[in-house]
Design a protein around this motif. Structure first.
Motif, short mmCIF file in Angstrom:
data_model
loop_
_atom_site.label_atom_id
_atom_site.label_comp_id
_atom_site.label_asym_id
_atom_site.label_seq_id
_atom_site.Cartn_x
_atom_site.Cartn_y
_atom_site.Cartn_z
N ALA A 578 -4.76 -8.02 -2.52
CA ALA A 578 -5.21 -7.01 -1.55
C ALA A 578 -4.98 -7.49 -0.12
O ALA A 578 -4.50 -6.73 0.74
CB ALA A 578 -6.68 -6.68 -1.78
N TYR A 579 -5.31 -8.75 0.17
CA TYR A 579 -5.12 -9.27 1.53
C TYR A 579 -3.64 -9.48 1.84
O TYR A 579 -3.21 -9.35 2.99
CB TYR A 579 -5.92 -10.56 1.71
N HIS A 580 -2.86 -9.80 0.82
CA HIS A 580 -1.41 -9.88 1.02
C HIS A 580 -0.87 -8.50 1.39
O HIS A 580 -0.04 -8.38 2.31
CB HIS A 580 -0.74 -10.40 -0.25
N ALA A 581 -1.36 -7.49 0.70
CA ALA A 581 -0.92 -6.13 1.01
C ALA A 581 -1.30 -5.76 2.44
O ALA A 581 -0.51 -5.15 3.17
CB ALA A 581 -1.55 -5.15 0.02
N ARG A 582 -2.50 -6.13 2.86
CA ARG A 582 -2.92 -5.82 4.23
C ARG A 582 -2.03 -6.53 5.25
O ARG A 582 -1.64 -5.96 6.27
CB ARG A 582 -4.37 -6.21 4.43
N GLY A 583 -1.70 -7.80 4.96
CA GLY A 583 -0.84 -8.54 5.87
C GLY A 583 0.54 -7.92 5.98
O GLY A 583 1.13 -7.86 7.07
N LEU A 584 1.08 -7.44 4.85
CA LEU A 584 2.38 -6.77 4.88
C LEU A 584 2.30 -5.46 5.64
O LEU A 584 3.23 -5.08 6.38
CB LEU A 584 2.87 -6.54 3.45
N ALA A 585 1.18 -4.76 5.50
CA ALA A 585 1.02 -3.48 6.20
C ALA A 585 0.94 -3.70 7.70
O ALA A 585 1.44 -2.86 8.48
CB ALA A 585 -0.24 -2.77 5.69
N ASP A 590 5.17 -1.18 4.39
CA ASP A 590 4.27 -0.43 3.52
C ASP A 590 4.71 -0.46 2.06
O ASP A 590 3.88 -0.53 1.15
CB ASP A 590 4.17 1.02 4.00
N THR A 591 6.02 -0.41 1.81
CA THR A 591 6.51 -0.42 0.43
C THR A 591 6.14 -1.73 -0.26
O THR A 591 5.65 -1.75 -1.40
CB THR A 591 8.03 -0.23 0.40
N ALA A 592 6.35 -2.84 0.45
CA ALA A 592 5.98 -4.14 -0.11
C ALA A 592 4.47 -4.25 -0.29
O ALA A 592 3.98 -4.86 -1.25
CB ALA A 592 6.49 -5.26 0.81
N ALA A 593 3.72 -3.63 0.64
CA ALA A 593 2.26 -3.65 0.53
C ALA A 593 1.81 -2.92 -0.73
O ALA A 593 0.91 -3.38 -1.45
CB ALA A 593 1.63 -3.02 1.76
N VAL A 594 2.43 -1.80 -1.03
CA VAL A 594 2.07 -1.03 -2.24
C VAL A 594 2.38 -1.84 -3.49
O VAL A 594 1.61 -1.84 -4.46
CB VAL A 594 2.81 0.32 -2.24
N LYS A 595 3.51 -2.57 -3.48
CA LYS A 595 3.85 -3.41 -4.64
C LYS A 595 2.81 -4.50 -4.84
O LYS A 595 2.44 -4.83 -5.97
CB LYS A 595 5.23 -4.03 -4.44
#
Length: 681
Positions: A578-585, A590-595
């Motif tokens: 989840a925090y990795h997704a936030r960092g990517l966002a 956004d696409t990488a965050a969703v993955k």
């Protein structure tokens, strides 16, 4: 003929062997009965770390971990203890009893019985049987031994004493003269090795062997007699030296290149700075504990006994006592009844007295277990001299002895439940010595656990004023202030703790966290690197590193660290995704965050956690992370001014809510009530 006359006649008619067995049985019963109520004790204090939470103890087949690593599971090379036989015996007891505390306590009680009987048989070699039995009974019921017998980790003392007295008995029971047969040499060497592997203090056993020879008057006090004795003892000395050298090699390797540890007593620097003055200060307490054990306590930390940093009346008195005991002990070859007990005490206390090197505590009642046999020796050697007393005087002495033995046994029985569990120990410590900073520290932790923050802060302040040099206390105090949002007050305490002992990884992690909250990012990364070098959990270090990069505006590096966290950790992996997704966002990926969120959903443990990931997915879709500043650092500086669209918030708060109180031992988020470790008594 009355009952007393019949009893005397029956005793006189009994064979010497039967008399010996009868007296040995009396000693054994005297040793076991006063400790039976200790069978209900649980694991308390050090038991929790050495037994209950020690993976080596839970599998006796981990022989490499048992025999080739330090005694303490954490910071073992710092504290400098190596007791593999004790750990192995704990592992066997765990396997047999499935970890039930009662079996460990039963073994302790039986071991105390064995030690008491061995002492009785040894005393029979230097005194008549009745005086030997009287001395052994006093040893058996002495309340000074409750810490060693009623607390599981005291088994190290009991095991070392059993093997040590066994070696002494083999040596003292040989035929007249100074020669030692090879069978006895081998037995003594083996018993010495086992005693050393049980506890380090057994190093002095060869000195006790020599002392016994002088008490038994085996050595002719002339040039020829001394040369003969030296020749006959040369092989024993060689074999014991070989055992000691082998042990030291094993110890050096297990402790990572040190023999005495990096710092045996992290909380008591005065034991290193003013070692001899404090060693002298302990001797009056030794005398009191041996002959008037009315006031027993869990520990002797400041201000139960104040740290000595200059010559005081009590330390001067202790120095005079030590000198007197040395002089008295030196008379043993000529007057064993005068010097035997003093010499036994001096030899056996020397490794744990701080006289030669700091041991980490000023006084510990458990370390007086074998040295207290000096009282039994004194009784055994003095009693025969009372044969000239009248019959009425002998009756009076018998009544006095019986009263003393019963009183000591009663004190032991009352003392045993103090070691029921850690909470009982802490409460009793405060009841006995509220002036002790350890007691105040424990009260602060207890109040914190009950969310009584004002009361906890009161006790912290008092403990700090009582003794401000314990790095562990300073770190925990700083953690408490951090938890209630007083980061500014917490930072100097943790910095001071780090200055005192820079090798404590918990201190480094908390200091890095506080540097983070003070926006001192380069310093946070520097201290964090030191914590990582000591294998501090990545659950904490990676999060602090990511936040530091984020605070420095290096958002891409922060996102990469969150990704590494998700790959490395096994606890709460979904949350790291989840925090990795936030960092990517934050970076607009956004696409990488969703993955990353999808990866988290694959390892999510429950529906509540899944809802968190779904909320993060919605925040990404809504463009939340394009509108907020990643340097905002969640709520590390306090609640944000406005409600945020980010559903995650602080990693530290999230981890604490997911993992519970265990997380707080490493980095302490504000506004939480963690259960922390007790003070190290």
């Amino acid at each position: 003929m009355n009952f007393t006359t019949d009893l005397r006649a029956g005793w006189s008619a009994a064979s010497p062997r039967r008399q010996l067995l009868t007296l040995a049985a009396i000693v054994a019963v005297a040793a076991v009965l006063p400790y039976l109520n200790a069978l209900g004790n649980q694991f308390a204090y050090d038991d929790n770390f050495i037994v209950l939470k020690n993976s080596r103890v839970h599998d006796w087949r981990q022989w490499r971990q048992i025999w080739l690593t330090p005694y303490w599971p954490q910071l073992g090379n710092v504290l400098g203890l190596y007791r593999p036989l004790t750990i192995f015996l704990f592992a066997l007891q765990w396997a047999v009893g499935g970890g039930s505390p009662w079996l460990f306590h039963l073994v302790n009680i039986l071991l105390h019985g064995v030690v008491s009987v061995l002492l009785f048989i040894l005393l029979c070699r230097i005194a008549p049987r009745i005086p030997a039995a009287l001395g052994a009974v006093i040893f058996a019921v002495h309340p000074l031994h409750t810490e060693a017998v009623a607390n599981v980790v005291g088994q190290a003392e009991l095991t070392a004493a059993a093997f040590g007295l066994g070696a002494c008995l083999v040596h003292a029971s040989r035929p007249a003269g100074t020669a030692v047969a090879w069978s006895r040499r081998i037995a003594i060497t083996l018993l010495y090795a086992l005693a050393l592997l049980a506890k380090e203090s057994a190093v002095m056993i060869p000195g006790l062997l020599v002392l016994l020879d002088f008490i038994q008057r085996r050595v002719q006090l002339d040039a020829r007699g001394v040369r003969t004795y030296a020749a006959d003892m040369a092989m024993i000395v060689f074999l014991c030296t070989a055992v000691l050298v082998s042990y030291l090699i094993l110890r050096f390797d297990a402790l990572g290149g040190t023999l005495i540890g990096l710092d045996a007593g992290p909380g008591f620097p005065y034991l290193k700075e003013h070692r001899l003055l404090n060693a002298f200060r302990a001797f009056p307490e030794y005398l009191r504990l041996l002959f008037w054990p009315a006031d027993l306590t869990i520990d002797y930390a400041p201000a139960t006994i104040f740290a000595v940093e200059r010559l005081t009346l009590m330390s001067a008195f202790g120095a005079l006592m030590l000198a007197g005991m040395i002089i008295l002990g030196a008379t043993t070859p000529w007057i064993p009844v005068a010097g035997g007990a003093a010499a036994w005490f001096l030899i056996s206390i020397s490794p744990v007295s701080n006289l030669f090197f700091p041991i980490g505590v000023l006084i510990a009642e458990r370390t007086l277990y074998l040295p207290s046999a000096a009282v039994a020796i004194l009784i055994a050697l003095i009693t025969p001299g009372l044969a000239v007393a009248t019959r009425s005087q002998k009756r009076g002495l018998a009544v006095a002895f019986a009263c003393a033995a019963i009183a000591l046994a009663g004190r032991t029985w009352v003392r045993n439940p103090v070691w029921m569990d850690s909470t009982t120990v802490q409460n009793k410590l405060f009841e006995d010595h509220p002036e002790s900073y350890h007691a105040q520290w424990a009260q602060a932790l207890s109040a914190w656990d009950r969310s009584q923050f004002e009361l906890a802060e009161f006790w912290w302040e008092l403990a700090f004023k009582t003794y401000p040099r314990d790095s562990g206390m300073l770190t925990t105090y700083g953690g408490f202030l951090t938890a209630i949002g007083k980061d500014r007050e917490a930072l100097p305490l943790v910095e001071r703790s780090h200055e005192i002992h820079a090798f404590m990884p918990n201190t480094k992690a908390l200091l890095a966290y506080l540097y983070l909250t003070h926006r001192r990012f380069p310093e946070a990364l520097d201290v964090l690197g030191q914590a990582e070098a000591q294998n501090f959990p990545a659950t904490i270090t990676n999060a602090i590193r990511a936040y530091a990069y984020q605070g420095m505006g290096q958002t891409e590096r922060a996102a990469n660290v969150w990704g590494q966290t998700a790959r490395r950790i096994t606890i709460s992996k979904w949350l790291a995704h989840a925090y990795h997704a936030r960092g990517l966002a934050y970076l607009g990926r956004d696409t990488a965050a969703v993955k990353a969120i999808e990866l988290g959903l694959k390892v999510v443990p429950d529906s509540a956690s899944a809802q968190v990931l779904i909320a993060v997915r919605k925040a990404v879709d809504d463009g939340c992370y394009r509108t907020i500043d990643p340097v905002r650092m969640d709520d590390l500086y306090g609640p944000p001014a406005e409600p945020s669209c980010d559903p995650l918030g602080s990693w530290f708060d999230r981890m604490a809510s997911v993992q519970g109180a265990t997380f707080s031992q490493f980095a302490i988020p504000r506004r939480l009530r963690p259960v922390t470790d007790r003070p190290p008594i």
